[in-house]
Design a protein around this motif. Structure first.
Motif, PDB file in Angstrom:
ATOM      1  N   UNK A  85       0.815  -1.201   0.000  1.00 25.32           N
ATOM      2  CA  UNK A  85       0.000   0.000   0.000  1.00 25.32           C
ATOM      3  C   UNK A  85       0.847   1.247   0.000  1.00 25.32           C
ATOM      4  N   UNK A  86       0.184   2.369  -0.275  1.00 27.02           N
ATOM      5  CA  UNK A  86       0.874   3.645  -0.360  1.00 27.02           C
ATOM      6  C   UNK A  86      -0.129   4.752  -0.036  1.00 27.02           C
ATOM      7  N   UNK A  87       0.314   5.725   0.756  1.00 30.74           N
ATOM      8  CA  UNK A  87      -0.527   6.879   1.062  1.00 30.74           C
ATOM      9  C   UNK A  87       0.129   8.129   0.493  1.00 30.74           C
ATOM     10  N   UNK A  88      -0.646   8.893  -0.276  1.00 29.53           N
ATOM     11  CA  UNK A  88      -0.156  10.164  -0.821  1.00 29.53           C
ATOM     12  C   UNK A  88      -1.304  11.166  -0.823  1.00 29.53           C
ATOM     13  N   UNK A  89      -1.137  12.230  -0.084  1.00 27.92           N
ATOM     14  CA  UNK A  89      -2.039  13.389  -0.132  1.00 27.92           C
ATOM     15  C   UNK A  89      -3.531  13.028  -0.146  1.00 27.92           C
ATOM     16  N   UNK A  90      -3.965  12.317   0.858  1.00 28.29           N
ATOM     17  CA  UNK A  90      -5.386  12.010   0.968  1.00 28.29           C
ATOM     18  C   UNK A  90      -5.865  10.871   0.092  1.00 28.29           C
ATOM     19  N   UNK A  91      -4.932  10.090  -0.421  1.00 26.31           N
ATOM     20  CA  UNK A  91      -5.282   8.933  -1.252  1.00 26.31           C
ATOM     21  C   UNK A  91      -4.497   7.718  -0.778  1.00 26.31           C
ATOM     22  N   UNK A  92      -5.204   6.603  -0.673  1.00 24.92           N
ATOM     23  CA  UNK A  92      -4.583   5.327  -0.327  1.00 24.92           C
ATOM     24  C   UNK A  92      -4.679   4.430  -1.552  1.00 24.92           C
ATOM     25  N   UNK A  93      -3.543   3.900  -1.945  1.00 28.03           N
ATOM     26  CA  UNK A  93      -3.509   2.912  -3.023  1.00 28.03           C
ATOM     27  C   UNK A  93      -3.200   1.567  -2.392  1.00 28.03           C
ATOM     28  N   UNK A  94      -4.063   0.600  -2.638  1.00 27.21           N
ATOM     29  CA  UNK A  94      -3.825  -0.766  -2.176  1.00 27.21           C
ATOM     30  C   UNK A  94      -3.475  -1.586  -3.402  1.00 27.21           C
ATOM     31  N   UNK A  95      -2.328  -2.246  -3.339  1.00 26.00           N
ATOM     32  CA  UNK A  95      -1.832  -3.020  -4.471  1.00 26.00           C
ATOM     33  C   UNK A  95      -2.870  -4.063  -4.878  1.00 26.00           C
ATOM     34  N   UNK A  96      -3.104  -4.171  -6.173  1.00 24.72           N
ATOM     35  CA  UNK A  96      -4.063  -5.153  -6.684  1.00 24.72           C
ATOM     36  C   UNK A  96      -3.631  -6.584  -6.369  1.00 24.72           C
ATOM     37  N   UNK A  97      -2.371  -6.763  -6.000  1.00 23.48           N
ATOM     38  CA  UNK A  97      -1.895  -8.099  -5.632  1.00 23.48           C
ATOM     39  C   UNK A  97      -2.391  -8.522  -4.246  1.00 23.48           C
ATOM     40  N   UNK A  98      -2.920  -7.580  -3.464  1.00 26.31           N
ATOM     41  CA  UNK A  98      -3.447  -7.888  -2.136  1.00 26.31           C
ATOM     42  C   UNK A  98      -4.875  -8.383  -2.302  1.00 26.31           C
ATOM     43  N   UNK A  99      -5.054  -9.684  -2.180  1.00 32.05           N
ATOM     44  CA  UNK A  99      -6.361 -10.300  -2.429  1.00 32.05           C
ATOM     45  C   UNK A  99      -7.139 -10.590  -1.146  1.00 32.05           C
ATOM     46  N   UNK A 100      -6.449 -10.933  -0.086  1.00 34.90           N
ATOM     47  CA  UNK A 100      -7.095 -11.318   1.169  1.00 34.90           C
ATOM     48  C   UNK A 100      -7.740 -10.103   1.841  1.00 34.90           C
ATOM     49  N   UNK A 101      -8.972 -10.271   2.321  1.00 35.93           N
ATOM     50  CA  UNK A 101      -9.660  -9.185   3.009  1.00 35.93           C
ATOM     51  C   UNK A 101      -8.933  -8.805   4.299  1.00 35.93           C
ATOM     52  N   UNK A 102      -8.392  -9.797   4.996  1.00 38.98           N
ATOM     53  CA  UNK A 102      -7.642  -9.517   6.228  1.00 38.98           C
ATOM     54  C   UNK A 102      -6.383  -8.710   5.916  1.00 38.98           C
ATOM     55  N   UNK A 103      -5.681  -9.065   4.870  1.00 41.61           N
ATOM     56  CA  UNK A 103      -4.476  -8.332   4.471  1.00 41.61           C
ATOM     57  C   UNK A 103      -4.843  -6.909   4.047  1.00 41.61           C
ATOM     58  N   UNK A 104      -5.946  -6.762   3.319  1.00 36.41           N
ATOM     59  CA  UNK A 104      -6.408  -5.428   2.919  1.00 36.41           C
ATOM     60  C   UNK A 104      -6.704  -4.582   4.156  1.00 36.41           C
ATOM     61  N   UNK A 105      -7.291  -5.208   5.177  1.00 36.03           N
ATOM     62  CA  UNK A 105      -7.594  -4.511   6.424  1.00 36.03           C
ATOM     63  C   UNK A 105      -6.311  -3.976   7.049  1.00 36.03           C
ATOM     64  N   UNK A 106      -5.295  -4.818   7.100  1.00 40.19           N
ATOM     65  CA  UNK A 106      -4.020  -4.424   7.700  1.00 40.19           C
ATOM     66  C   UNK A 106      -3.362  -3.305   6.901  1.00 40.19           C
TER      67      UNK A 106
END
Length: 155
Positions: free
Chosen positions: A30-51
């Protein structure tokens, strides 16, 4: 509402946009820039997305400026602060106590109960051990980190 939805709502409430985006490498979740969070499309698990969203929101609340240079001590401190924010919001000492009271007897069960990955839980416990040392008190409980994780209710 599950934990991922709770974090998505926090982001929405803070006007932080969350995007699925390929970040160019699998190791960057993931990456945070100026009010935007990008979550890598490779992150498939809901638990991992939560983290991931927990940590990236931590950057929203605690970081400032460009902190991509991980060799800079100031950057490392901001990264640590953002991670700790994420750990506290997604797990917290109260979450550890609640997991024990719920009957969780190992890290797998605790991670399942807290709706986070086992790896993220281990990282959080390491951070709490670094912060609090051998043990700490919360409400009517003592949380011990060494020699192993356990919770005692004060009498």
């Amino acid at each position: 509402m599950n934990k991922l939805e709770t974090f998505e709502q926090k982001a929405y409430d803070q006007n932080v946009k969350v995007y699925d985006y390929y970040l160019g490498e699998e190791s960057l979740a993931g990456l945070y820039i100026d009010g935007r969070v990008a979550i890598n499309t490779s992150v498939k698990s809901l638990k991992k997305r939560t983290c991931v969203i927990a940590e990236e929101l931590g950057h929203h609340y605690t970081s400032s400026g460009n902190i991509l240079d991980q060799d800079d001590v100031r950057t490392q401190k901001q990264e640590h602060k953002a991670r700790l924010w994420g750990y506290n919001e997604s797990i917290g000492l109260i979450g550890i106590v609640e997991a024990f009271n719920h009957g969780c007897h190992n890290l797998y069960e605790m991670a399942e109960y807290l709706d986070v990955t086992e790896e993220y839980l281990k990282e959080a416990l390491d951070a709490y051990r670094d912060k609090y040392g051998v043990r700490t008190d919360i409400d009517n409980y003592t949380v011990c980190f060494i020699p192993y994780l356990t919770v005692f209710k004060k009498v």
